[in-house]
Scaffold this active site. Structure first.
Site, short mmCIF file in Angstrom:
data_model
loop_
_atom_site.label_atom_id
_atom_site.label_comp_id
_atom_site.label_asym_id
_atom_site.label_seq_id
_atom_site.Cartn_x
_atom_site.Cartn_y
_atom_site.Cartn_z
N ASP A 314 0.81 -1.20 0.00
CA ASP A 314 0.00 0.00 0.00
C ASP A 314 0.86 1.27 0.00
OD1 ASP A 314 -2.66 1.29 0.40
OD2 ASP A 314 -1.73 1.96 2.27
N GLU A 367 1.06 -0.55 -5.13
CA GLU A 367 0.09 0.52 -5.36
C GLU A 367 0.92 1.80 -5.41
OE1 GLU A 367 -3.24 3.43 -3.67
OE2 GLU A 367 -1.77 2.49 -2.38
#
Length: 632
Positions: A314, A367
């Site tokens: 993330d 990401e």
């Protein structure tokens, strides 16, 4: 009450590795470990707290008295406090009471390496150890092919707390999800499932992205063995498991990692590099060896102990740049005078090398929302070493295009075609994630223009375009049946909508797209190579039509794709195709009545020796309104 017995699980070699940041299985040493010592059952505790002058284990077993079980500090300067406490067994709750040398600070902390935590809002750690007999050997032995970059990768992103709840509104347990969720994902045909963070977190509205229990599956849905059962069941159904992993930041909660031993132990001491203004959270000190070892050990832990098949990392962009979300004067350039976080770059590369070195049959997925170069290139070639990267630009441009009324789309065709100019610079995954259906953005179907029929036709067309665009795919739960409201983490998905034809039609389309993706090699064998994609015509702005070819390893596997982005059927539409003597077969028409479409027949003609689009042969077909047609 028995006192702490001097004991250690650490060898001198372990300590050397830890100090140098190269010990990637710290979970075998630090934390709480039930065991037997000299015929006495108890638990060994070990915690890293180099600024402490005293550390004690407190819990119900000693009435939370910090004078009873004082740990011993190691002599080697490692900062590790440890000891064996007799008669403390599995299920006991505990924390560490830490008296700091730093201005006399006193902290009371959960165990950073705890395997199980109390159900929030309670914050204590739980001594835990249990045997689990895995039944996924077949999957583990063959997953190298299933996780390969030239294999189909269609991902269903799930938030466990809101996928489905029971009739009373309660969470489903891991055991219940192992039945309901596994059956559903299998039926829908997804190859992988991605769990939004399942590591323990204190605050529900964070959706799990602010962690306090890095080594513990959240107790909201059961115990760690319950989560292993869920992973096991997915593997037995031949579904890979991707875990969201958050090494970018952590919350300031009193029991968490922040100011752990009265010093900035896990977070960077400089607030310009150690505090995240957007998320009001702390940023790891990537230059500290022991912190790097903690994080990489955590990644390895989920791959080792829970058989995860991939880690989706993330907020990578926030790690890469010193000026991420900061104004001028709020950050300091690196030694070369630019904005790259060199310590974070080094950490990311080491993380990927460690993961692929130990588990060559898994993937890491970034990401990463910027144009940083080489995110999915191997470290040996100067890249960051991820297997894949989310294609955020494609997602943004596609949604921007689809929200426009059809009459204006001819002026914006470049929004769709631009992605082809950079589609092969990285190994891209195309995401329609949870971030696109929250905070007033509306659900995917309600971002579409027109009446109800047009909204759903647009949604079907967009999904078809996604599955035939180069790259792998990800759909957030609810999107696969056209949920109409924004995602709400506090409620179940609106499953009752699937009783209506327009919603069940989208669901049927996703099933068929997944089946086509898995069964037609042209869509996956070269999904990251320019050899796997070729435009037929990207310039027909007036008709808002795109036509292109997808290719696999064998010429006979070629697929042809025609997309009509208007509600006007394009009749007798001529398309040039490569030299071919075979019969053309329709693989999918998103306007089929079974999907909720109008049922317009594409009417593909035979191949004619009429030169078109720079090719010797061509065909004519009708491209139905707001549809995608795939043929072979």
């Amino acid at each position: 009450m028995p006192q702490v017995t001097v004991f250690s699980l650490f060898s001198d070699f372990d300590i050397d590795l830890f100090k140098s940041g190269k010990h990637f299985r710290l979970y075998e040493k630090l934390g709480s470990h039930p065991m037997e010592l000299n015929g006495v059952k108890g638990t060994y505790f070990a915690v890293w707290a180099p600024s402490a002058r005293a550390v004690s284990v407190i819990g119900n077993f000693n009435d939370w008295d910090d004078n009873v079980h004082m740990l011993n500090v190691r002599w080697d300067g490692s900062g590790i406090w440890e000891g064996f406490i007799p008669e403390v067994g599995v299920g006991e709750i505990y924390k560490y009471k830490i008296y700091s040398n730093n201005h006399g600070a006193v902290t009371e902390k959960a165990d950073p390496f705890a395997r199980y935590c109390e159900h929030p809002p309670k914050t204590a750690s739980i001594v835990w150890e249990a045997d689990y007999e895995w039944k996924d050997k077949k999957w583990m032995d063959t997953r190298k092919e299933k996780n390969a970059l030239d294999a189909p990768f269609s991902v269903y992103e799930v938030h466990l707390g809101s996928w489905k709840r029971d009739k009373d509104g309660n969470f489903l347990t891991y055991e219940q999800l192992a039945i309901d969720l596994v059956a559903y994902v299998k039926d829908m045909g997804f190859t992988h499932i991605e769990f939004m963070p399942i590591m323990e977190y204190p605050y529900d509205p964070s959706w799990g992205y602010q962690l306090t229990g890095y080594f513990a599956p959240t107790s909201r849905f059961g115990d760690p063995e319950g989560f292993k059962l869920l992973v096991d069941a997915l593997h037995q159904a031949e579904i890979g498991v991707i875990l969201d992993w958050v090494p970018s930041h952590f919350p300031e909660d009193a029991h968490g990692l922040g100011f752990f031993d009265g010093s900035h132990l896990y977070e960077h001491p400089d607030r310009r590099r150690g505090y995240h203004p957007d998320w009001k959270s702390l940023i790891f000190n990537y230059g500290r060896n022991e912190v790097r070892a903690f994080l990489i050990s955590n990644a390895i832990f989920w791959l080792d102990q829970f058989h995860a098949d991939a880690l989706r990392v993330d907020a990578v962009a926030s790690m890469l740049y010193l000026d991420y979300s900061r104004e001028e004067g709020e950050w300091e350039p690196n030694m070369y005078g630019n904005n790259e976080n060199l310590e974070a770059l080094s950490f990311i590369r080491e993380f990927n090398e460690a993961v692929y070195g130990s588990f060559p049959d898994v993937q890491t997925i970034a990401e990463e929302s910027t144009a940083f170069s080489g995110v999915s290139k191997p470290v040996m070639y100067g890249g960051l070493g991820f297997g894949m990267k989310w294609m955020m630009g494609w997602m943004h441009d596609t949604l921007e295009y689809f929200k426009k009324e059809a009459i204006y789309r001819k002026h914006h065709q470049n929004d769709l075609t631009f992605s082809a100019t950079y589609a092969f610079t990285e190994n891209y995954m195309l995401p329609f994630s949870h971030d696109e259906v929250v905070y007033g953005k509306q659900s995917l179907v309600y971002r579409m223009p027109g009446d109800e029929w047009q909204r759903f036709a647009n949604l079907r067309l967009m999904f078809g375009y996604m599955f035939t665009h180069p790259g792998t795919n990800l759909i957030f739960m609810g999107g696969e049946f056209g949920q109409t409201s924004e995602w709400n983490f506090q409620k179940s998905l609106e499953w009752h909508l699937t009783e209506y034809a327009v919603h069940s039609g989208v669901q049927e389309l996703i099933k068929d797209l997944n089946s086509i993706y898995k069964n037609y090699p042209a869509l996956y064998q070269k999904q990251f190579s320019p050899d796997g994609f070729q435009w037929i015509d990207y310039g027909d702005h007036e008709n808002s039509v795109l036509t292109y070819i997808r290719r696999g390893n064998n010429a006979e596997d070629e697929l042809y794709v025609a997309c009509n982005f208007t509600p006007v059927p394009r009749e007798n539409y001529r398309i040039g195709i490569p030299k071919n003597s075979g019969k053309l077969t329709i693989i999918l028409n998103s306007d089929d009545k079974k999907y909720g479409g109008s049922g317009t027949d594409p009417k593909i003609s035979g191949i004619k020796e009429i030169a078109w689009h720079g090719r010797e042969q061509s065909i004519e077909l009708t491209i139905p309104p707001l549809s995608i047609v795939i043929f072979q």
